[in-house]
Design an enzyme around this catalytic site. Structure first.
Site, mmCIF file in Angstrom:
data_model
loop_
_atom_site.group_PDB
_atom_site.id
_atom_site.type_symbol
_atom_site.label_atom_id
_atom_site.label_comp_id
_atom_site.label_asym_id
_atom_site.label_seq_id
_atom_site.Cartn_x
_atom_site.Cartn_y
_atom_site.Cartn_z
ATOM 1 N N ILE B 144 1.403 -1.513 0.226
ATOM 2 C CA ILE B 144 0.047 -0.410 -0.224
ATOM 3 C C ILE B 144 0.782 1.007 -0.154
ATOM 4 O O ILE B 144 -0.251 2.291 -0.459
ATOM 5 C CB ILE B 144 -0.933 0.215 1.396
ATOM 6 C CG1 ILE B 144 -0.685 0.025 3.214
ATOM 7 C CG2 ILE B 144 -2.228 -1.084 1.811
ATOM 8 C CD1 ILE B 144 -1.140 0.527 4.163
ATOM 9 N N ASP B 145 1.712 0.880 0.435
ATOM 10 C CA ASP B 145 3.360 2.306 0.879
ATOM 11 C C ASP B 145 3.557 2.714 -0.418
ATOM 12 O O ASP B 145 3.951 4.210 -0.717
ATOM 13 C CB ASP B 145 4.244 2.312 1.596
ATOM 14 C CG ASP B 145 3.915 1.956 2.905
ATOM 15 O OD1 ASP B 145 2.897 2.617 3.415
ATOM 16 O OD2 ASP B 145 4.190 0.577 3.321
ATOM 17 N N GLN B 299 -7.656 1.051 6.909
ATOM 18 C CA GLN B 299 -7.021 1.552 5.122
ATOM 19 C C GLN B 299 -6.160 0.336 3.865
ATOM 20 O O GLN B 299 -6.080 0.444 2.959
ATOM 21 C CB GLN B 299 -6.121 2.479 4.608
ATOM 22 C CG GLN B 299 -4.926 2.905 5.738
ATOM 23 C CD GLN B 299 -4.149 3.782 6.294
ATOM 24 O OE1 GLN B 299 -3.660 4.570 5.303
ATOM 25 N NE2 GLN B 299 -4.305 4.016 7.988
#
Lengths: 412, 412
Positions: B144-145, B299
């Site tokens: 996700i980063d 998230q």
């Protein structure tokens, strides 16, 4: 029944929900079509908008934007937490409200909110009757807390419940990904009633729910809590916990406010909420990796996970308020009655005297909670599951929500 | 190219995402159909599953359950954060891996993860070559980063970005409901790169985004932050702030870890995260109502808001890894190259040497961030917006997600 012609006001009050605007749309759409209602006014920030004569002419809005209110979270007209005085003690606000009502020939007042708002509604109704000003006052319920008296459930609850159950299922999967163990504390809204936290149990039906649930309906004991978690963690290598923000000790003190213990090095003021407090306790007690997750505002504005059933019922509540008022009903809140149609869940509106609703809180029946006070049983699931059904066809632009944009033109 | 026949292993590593299982499905589905691959093995908890010889026979799974992996968040096979030793210093793990590879005649190794996982991949590949064991090792990116080197973007980023932008829009509406003012600090993941926090800016395109965004790409100054917020709050009566968890002072110290100041009564250990710290500072400085919201695990596992583009690209990455390996490619990570087809965003795979990817971090270009370091510009929006497009047709039961259920039968 005498026909009553005049303008109407719709106001929104208290904490917003994913579907309070669906109720507002139910009022606005029905009122705009009603021959008795000469003008539909939206009060800016609830009763404050009446006091300040800040009233929007809803007839000047684009009908398509009004329709988008069904899918737009938060209170589109603005909300307030204004506590109106007791009219016997101070009638200043009431005289001002009467003045504004007279100015715009307001004969219908629809107030969309929770317990406090029903109290406001009730007081205004009583005052108008006492001064002989003919005006029909109706409450349109709203609260994610699901704690209004006399109704099977409340508009707004189911969408928040669906958000909570879905998020719980996702977090459950995330929290089981390592073989090194994990404890998760999910903090869920609900100060006095546990309906929201209990809805995490819906996830259990699909194998991804909390191991333990703590609700304000029972007294919380920290030693028992620690013992519960240790037992589950020893057994499964993980433990998922849902807690109401309003859990409290036997003496009534909120766990979120209390200093946990004198001798645990934890006697200082804390910044995080309940989840952070409990996570800290469990870290010290178990040595495990612990995550505190606070669902915060997300659970009450997560319109992208709204229940279609909730949206349609919320609309129906607004519509019924107008229809009943035009038909001569006064001083009532719209409530829901659960029934069965073709073997499936069905819901119709009913009327509840405002006086009975104001300031009363409905809690989860004790018999729906297990004996240990750390979970709910199938009666709760049967109650809540039908409410979260259905996926709305959410309007989107570029794959992001397309929320209503109102022009908010002040009425002349 | 010499045809290489044998079993393959797919392993998942690092923090899970909403779509890492879509990549795993891309590998599994393609491998099951490949005549060169004799058995498809899923490693339990990544490389740990190889070391422990805990390998599931993916051919025994129900194909429909495997397909549901496309919509199932978290790492279905289990993940790990196991750091493999340098083979020159300690080759114990490598000898064990070789032993297990030989036992199952493993000739293909697919590892699905972020920077660290690409490092693991690279080391295993180098070792296998050094001992002359023929095995094709491929990296399937995930994070996700969005910080992997050499690829336009990373599988998993877009779905998290969409979750963040949507939640930001909803919270924005909620936070503007009262006329009494509100400051919100939303804490978003991202320790060293600000891609995730920046994605909150997508909400600004639709009038419901943050006023200020702080990223780890620039140094954070508490006085400047307070000044920024005070200015916006004075102007608008509200201020919505997105912050990366990794924001840091000029000396490199994380704001989340630092004691904010010696003289503000705030020198004690704190429980909440960065959002709680900043909310406390702003409360003291402005006297306003301030809410800190930490998006936390939500998230990275919010599959109900996944981007269809992300799901399909993640699947494509897994598929490409197998196809390339079978065609003789080795020691590469699958990357994405952005292009244009029929005037619209398009994406194709490319191959990046593992050696180049391992342990390098890609950050937001400084020129995409405004001069003041409190927002991003349109270059970022043009980069991120195409990635979040498309709504997957999510499988549901009773209006709750229907996630994949694997049997996980150990290979003989």
């Amino acid at each position: 029944m005498k026909e009553l012609k005049g303008a109407c006001i719709i106001g929104q009050s208290g904490g917003p929900t994913s579907v309070i605007n669906a109720s507002a749309y139910g009022v606005i759409d029905t009122a705009l079509k009603s021959p008795c209602i000469t003008q539909v006014l939206g009060a800016e920030h609830g009763i404050k908008g009446v006091l300040n004569d800040r009233l929007f002419d809803m007839g000047l809005e684009d009908p398509e934007e009004l329709r988008l209110l069904k899918y737009t979270p938060s209170s589109a007209l603005g909300s307030c937490r204004y506590k109106i005085a007791d009219p016997e003690k101070d009638d200043t606000d009431y005289r001002r409200i009467l003045e504004v009502f007279k100015k715009h020939n307001v004969r219908y007042f629809f107030y969309n909110g929770g317990n406090d708002s029903m109290d406001t509604c009730n007081k205004i109704n009583t005052y108008m009757q006492s001064v002989g000003y003919e005006c029909r006052v109706m409450g349109v319920p709203k609260t994610i807390d699901n704690d209004l008296f006399g109704t099977d459930h409340c508009p707004g609850y189911a969408s928040a419940a669906k958000y909570i159950a879905t998020s719980m299922m996702e977090v459950y999967h995330d929290a089981h990904v390592y073989d090194t163990g994990m404890i998760v504390v999910m903090e869920i809204m609900g100060r006095h009633a546990g309906w929201l936290a209990a809805s995490a149990a819906l996830a259990s039906e699909y194998g991804a729910g909390p191991d333990l649930i703590y609700l304000p309906e029972t007294d919380f004991s920290m030693p028992k809590f620690i013992e519960d978690v240790k037992r589950v963690y020893a057994e499964k290598g993980s433990c998922i916990i849902a807690v109401s923000e309003g859990i409290h000790y036997e003496d009534g003190g909120f766990v979120s406010e209390a200093k946990v213990a004198a001798n645990d090095g934890f006697g200082h003021a804390q910044l995080g909420g309940l989840a952070a407090i409990l996570a800290q306790v469990l870290k010290e007690e178990t040595g495990a990796k612990v995550r505190g997750i606070e669902l915060n505002l997300l659970q009450r504005c997560g319109a992208h996970l709204a229940s279609e059933t909730d949206i349609e019922e919320s609309f129906m509540a607004g519509k019924a308020a107008v229809e009943n008022a035009v038909n001569g009903i006064n001083g009532r809140m719209i409530g829901f009655e659960r029934g069965v149609r073709d073997g499936r869940y069905a819901c119709k509106t009913k009327l509840i005297p405002l006086m009975e609703v104001a300031n009363v809180e409905k809690k989860i029946p004790r018999e729906w909670i297990n004996a240990e006070g750390n979970g709910v049983n199938h009666q709760f699931i049967e109650y809540a599951l039908p409410l979260i059904q259905g996926e709305p066809d959410l309007p989107k632009v570029d794959s992001l929500p397309r929320f209503a944009k109102l022009k908010k033109i002040l009425a002349k």
